[in-house]
Motif scaffolding. Structure first.
Motif, PDB file in Angstrom:
ATOM      1  N   UNK A   1     -21.975  17.020 -14.798  1.00  0.00           N
ATOM      2  CA  UNK A   1     -20.595  16.613 -15.045  1.00  0.00           C
ATOM      3  C   UNK A   1     -20.606  15.315 -15.842  1.00  0.00           C
ATOM      4  N   UNK A   2     -19.957  15.329 -16.982  1.00  0.00           N
ATOM      5  CA  UNK A   2     -19.835  14.136 -17.818  1.00  0.00           C
ATOM      6  C   UNK A   2     -18.412  13.621 -17.653  1.00  0.00           C
ATOM      7  N   UNK A   3     -18.227  12.467 -17.016  1.00  0.00           N
ATOM      8  CA  UNK A   3     -16.873  12.013 -16.667  1.00  0.00           C
ATOM      9  C   UNK A   3     -16.026  11.706 -17.887  1.00  0.00           C
ATOM     10  N   UNK A   4     -14.760  12.099 -17.823  1.00  0.00           N
ATOM     11  CA  UNK A   4     -13.794  11.804 -18.874  1.00  0.00           C
ATOM     12  C   UNK A   4     -12.901  10.641 -18.448  1.00  0.00           C
ATOM     13  N   UNK A   5     -12.181  10.095 -19.393  1.00  0.00           N
ATOM     14  CA  UNK A   5     -11.371   8.911 -19.120  1.00  0.00           C
ATOM     15  C   UNK A   5     -10.256   9.174 -18.112  1.00  0.00           C
ATOM     16  N   UNK A   6      -9.818  10.437 -18.001  1.00  0.00           N
ATOM     17  CA  UNK A   6      -8.701  10.730 -17.094  1.00  0.00           C
ATOM     18  C   UNK A   6      -9.164  11.184 -15.719  1.00  0.00           C
ATOM     19  N   UNK A   7     -10.448  11.015 -15.422  1.00  0.00           N
ATOM     20  CA  UNK A   7     -10.961  11.392 -14.110  1.00  0.00           C
ATOM     21  C   UNK A   7     -11.480  12.808 -14.035  1.00  0.00           C
ATOM     22  N   UNK A   8     -11.256  13.613 -15.055  1.00  0.00           N
ATOM     23  CA  UNK A   8     -11.820  14.952 -15.107  1.00  0.00           C
ATOM     24  C   UNK A   8     -13.196  14.901 -15.776  1.00  0.00           C
ATOM     25  N   UNK A   9     -13.818  16.067 -15.987  1.00  0.00           N
ATOM     26  CA  UNK A   9     -15.189  16.095 -16.505  1.00  0.00           C
ATOM     27  C   UNK A   9     -15.397  17.194 -17.523  1.00  0.00           C
ATOM     28  N   UNK A  10     -16.348  16.964 -18.416  1.00  0.00           N
ATOM     29  CA  UNK A  10     -16.961  18.039 -19.197  1.00  0.00           C
ATOM     30  C   UNK A  10     -18.150  18.518 -18.396  1.00  0.00           C
ATOM     31  N   UNK A  11     -18.213  19.801 -18.128  1.00  0.00           N
ATOM     32  CA  UNK A  11     -19.335  20.340 -17.363  1.00  0.00           C
ATOM     33  C   UNK A  11     -20.287  21.010 -18.338  1.00  0.00           C
ATOM     34  N   UNK A  12     -21.461  20.412 -18.475  1.00  0.00           N
ATOM     35  CA  UNK A  12     -22.479  20.910 -19.403  1.00  0.00           C
ATOM     36  C   UNK A  12     -23.356  21.914 -18.676  1.00  0.00           C
ATOM     37  N   UNK A  13     -23.229  23.187 -19.022  1.00  0.00           N
ATOM     38  CA  UNK A  13     -24.062  24.223 -18.410  1.00  0.00           C
ATOM     39  C   UNK A  13     -25.277  24.493 -19.290  1.00  0.00           C
ATOM     40  N   UNK A  14     -26.411  24.849 -18.703  1.00  0.00           N
ATOM     41  CA  UNK A  14     -27.592  25.157 -19.512  1.00  0.00           C
ATOM     42  C   UNK A  14     -27.349  26.351 -20.427  1.00  0.00           C
ATOM     43  N   UNK A  15     -28.087  26.411 -21.529  1.00  0.00           N
ATOM     44  CA  UNK A  15     -27.986  27.545 -22.439  1.00  0.00           C
ATOM     45  C   UNK A  15     -28.626  28.778 -21.832  1.00  0.00           C
ATOM     46  N   UNK A  16     -27.934  29.898 -21.917  1.00  0.00           N
ATOM     47  CA  UNK A  16     -28.459  31.141 -21.354  1.00  0.00           C
ATOM     48  C   UNK A  16     -29.431  31.786 -22.344  1.00  0.00           C
ATOM     49  N   UNK A  17     -30.523  32.290 -21.821  1.00  0.00           N
ATOM     50  CA  UNK A  17     -31.531  32.974 -22.627  1.00  0.00           C
ATOM     51  C   UNK A  17     -31.306  34.484 -22.521  1.00  0.00           C
ATOM     52  N   UNK A  18     -31.006  35.107 -23.644  1.00  0.00           N
ATOM     53  CA  UNK A  18     -30.822  36.554 -23.678  1.00  0.00           C
ATOM     54  C   UNK A  18     -32.031  37.198 -24.346  1.00  0.00           C
ATOM     55  N   UNK A  19     -32.700  38.069 -23.625  1.00  0.00           N
ATOM     56  CA  UNK A  19     -33.925  38.691 -24.146  1.00  0.00           C
ATOM     57  C   UNK A  19     -33.640  39.688 -25.252  1.00  0.00           C
ATOM     58  N   UNK A  20     -32.352  40.053 -25.454  1.00  0.00           N
ATOM     59  CA  UNK A  20     -32.045  41.010 -26.524  1.00  0.00           C
ATOM     60  C   UNK A  20     -31.875  40.341 -27.875  1.00  0.00           C
ATOM     61  N   UNK A  21     -32.089  39.024 -27.956  1.00  0.00           N
ATOM     62  CA  UNK A  21     -31.990  38.302 -29.224  1.00  0.00           C
ATOM     63  C   UNK A  21     -33.399  38.102 -29.799  1.00  0.00           C
ATOM     64  N   UNK A  22     -33.570  38.438 -31.063  1.00  0.00           N
ATOM     65  CA  UNK A  22     -34.878  38.306 -31.691  1.00  0.00           C
ATOM     66  C   UNK A  22     -35.386  36.869 -31.626  1.00  0.00           C
ATOM     67  N   UNK A  23     -34.467  35.909 -31.694  1.00  0.00           N
ATOM     68  CA  UNK A  23     -34.862  34.500 -31.682  1.00  0.00           C
ATOM     69  C   UNK A  23     -35.493  34.079 -30.366  1.00  0.00           C
TER      70      UNK A  23
END
Length: 373
Positions: free
Chosen positions: A209-231
Motif C-alpha cells: 500500500x502506497x499512502x495517498x494524501x487523502x488517507x487512501x492508498x495505491x495498492x501495488x500488486x505483483x505482475x502476474x506471469x502467464x505461461x501462454x505468453x512467448x515472452x
C-alpha cells in the motif's frame, strides 16, 4: 541473521516474508541489509526512498489468491494491458474477483502502431475485445509509457473515477505497470508516511500500500506471469529480439497455398489452402522471417533451427516446449488477425477465406480475432 531467521521475519514496510535469494520475487532484501533491526524489502525501499515502484512477479495461482480480496473493498481497479500482446496480457477472469468495483482499462504501448491509426476505432476495438473476454470496463485510456504519451489522460481518469477510493493496479509482467505506479506516486502520494500492508486470507503474498494524501492508498500488486505468453518462456537474452521498441513496420507477403513463413525459430505459419492472397505480419524487427514451400518446411526446420532459424539458440531450444499445431479457418470477406501471444499478429487480407496452420511452443496462446487495424 541466518537464512532461516530471515525467512521467519517480515518486511517492516509491507509485511511480506523476507528472503535474499531471488531479486525478482516479492520480499527480496539484499544480503547487506540482513542485520538491520527493521529490514524492508527491496520494493518497499525503492518506493520509500526513491518514490519508485519496481516490478516483482508471481505465478497465476498466487495472483488469483491476492485478487480474491478485492471484491469486498470499495476501490478503483486499474488494469494495465500490453497492446502488442493484448489477449496475452488481459486478465480475462478479473471481473469475478473485483465484484462491483469499477475497472479502468489502461492500454499501453500505443506508440508501436502507425501514427495514422484511427484511435477512436482502436478504443472501440479494445472495449469489444475486453467485453468478449468477460471484462466490463468503465473507461479505456490509450497510452505509451516508453514515450510518455497519454499519461496525463490516465491520471485524469484515475482522479475522476477514484472518488476517495483506494486504487488497485493489476497487470501481467512487462506491461508498464511500474511506470504507471511511479507516475501516480509523483502526482498523489506523500511518502513521508510509512508504507502499510494488506494481507488476504489464504495467501502469503502481500500487496504494498502506497499512502495517498487523502488517507487512501495505491495498492501495488505483483505482475502476474502467464505461461501462454512467448515472452515468459524464452531466454531473457532473446527478449530484445521479441519485444518491439519502435513502431511496427508491417511485412506483407503474397502467398500461394502450400507456402510457409518461419518467425525466427519461435513459430511457423503455413498457408494450407486458399487462393493466392496477402498476409501482413506485425512483429518486432528483431525477429527474422524466412519463407519457404510447405513441403520443405520440416526439413528446413531440422537443418537450420537454432542457427538461421533463431532465436532461440539450438542450446536454448532444449529447455522450451515442443511445437504444437493450431489449425485456423479464416472466413471469406472478413478481416481477421492470427494472434500469437508475445510474437505479434498476422493480418489476413483475402476475400476468399483460407485455412492456415500455426506451429508454436505448446501452451502459447494462438487465436483468430477481429483485426486490430
Amino acid at each position: 541473521m541466518t537464512q532461516e531467521q530471515l525467512q521467519a521475519s517480515r518486511c517492516a514496510g509491507c509485511g511480506i516474508p523476507l528472503h535474499s535469494e531471488d531479486p525478482k520475487k516479492p520480499g527480496f532484501v539484499p544480503a547487506s541489509s540482513l542485520d538491520k533491526e527493521e529490514a524492508i524489502c527491496q520494493r518497499c525501499f525503492r518506493i520509500k526512498h526513491y518514490s519508485e515502484a519496481s516490478s516483482v512477479t508471481v505465478d497465476q495461482d498466487e495472483f488469483l489468491k491476492l485478487l480474491g480480496g478485492i471484491a469486498s473493498t470499495n476501490s478503483l481497479v486499474v488494469h494495465i494491458v500490453d497492446l502488442f500482446d493484448f489477449q496475452g496480457s488481459l486478465i480475462s477472469g478479473l471481473q469475478r474477483f473485483v465484484g462491483n468495483n469499477p475497472v479502468l482499462l489502461v492500454v499501453n504501448k500505443i506508440d508501436l502502431l502507425p501514427p495514422v491509426t484511427n484511435w477512436n476505432r482502436l478504443r472501440n476495438w479494445v472495449q469489444k475485445q475486453a467485453s468478449e473476454e468477460g471484462l466490463k470496463v468503465v473507461d479505456v485510456v490509450l497510452c505509451s509509457a516508453r514515450r510518455n504519451i497519454g499519461f496525463d489522460r490516465v491520471v485524469e481518469a484515475v482522479n475522476s473515477l477514484r472518488q476517495n477510493k483506494d486504487v488497485y493496479v493489476v497487470g501481467a509482467t512487462n506491461v508498464g505497470k511500474s511506470t504507471l505506479i511511479n507516475r501516480l506516486i509523483s502526482d498523489y502520494s506523500d511518502l513521508k508516511r510509512e508504507l502499510t500492508v494488506s494481507r488476504y486470507p489464504g495467501t502469503t503474498l502481500d500487496a504494498v500500500h502506497i499512502p495517498l494524501d487523502d488517507g487512501k492508498s495505491i495498492i501495488d500488486t505483483p505482475g502476474i506471469v502467464y505461461s501462454w505468453r512467448m515472452s515468459e518462456i524464452i531466454p531473457r537474452k532473446d527478449l530484445a529480439a521479441l519485444l518491439p521498441d519502435k513502431p511496427l513496420k508491417p511485412l506483407t507477403y503474397q502467398l500461394n497455398e502450400k507456402q510457409t513463413l518461419f518467425f525466427g525459430g519461435l513459430a511457423r505459419f503455413d498457408f494450407v489452402e486458399g487462393e493466392r492472397q496477402s498476409f501482413t505480419a506485425y512483429l518486432s524487427s528483431g525477429l527474422p522471417v524466412h519463407r519457404t514451400k510447405l513441403e520443405r518446411a520440416d526439413e528446413l526446420y531440422e537443418q537450420h533451427r537454432g542457427v538461421m532459424l533463431s532465436p532461440p539458440s539450438l542450446e536454448d531450444l532444449e529447455s522450451m516446449p515442443a511445437w504444437t499445431r493450431h489449425r485456423l479457418r479464416i472466413p471469406a470477406n472478413s478481416k481477421q488477425d492470427i494472434f500469437i501471444s508475445g510474437i505479434g499478429w498476422i493480418q489476413t487480407n483475402g476475400k476468399t477465406g483460407a485455412t492456415v496452420d500455426v506451429h508454436a511452443p505448446r501452451g502459447i496462446k494462438v487465436m483468430l480475432r477481429e483485426s486490430i487495424l
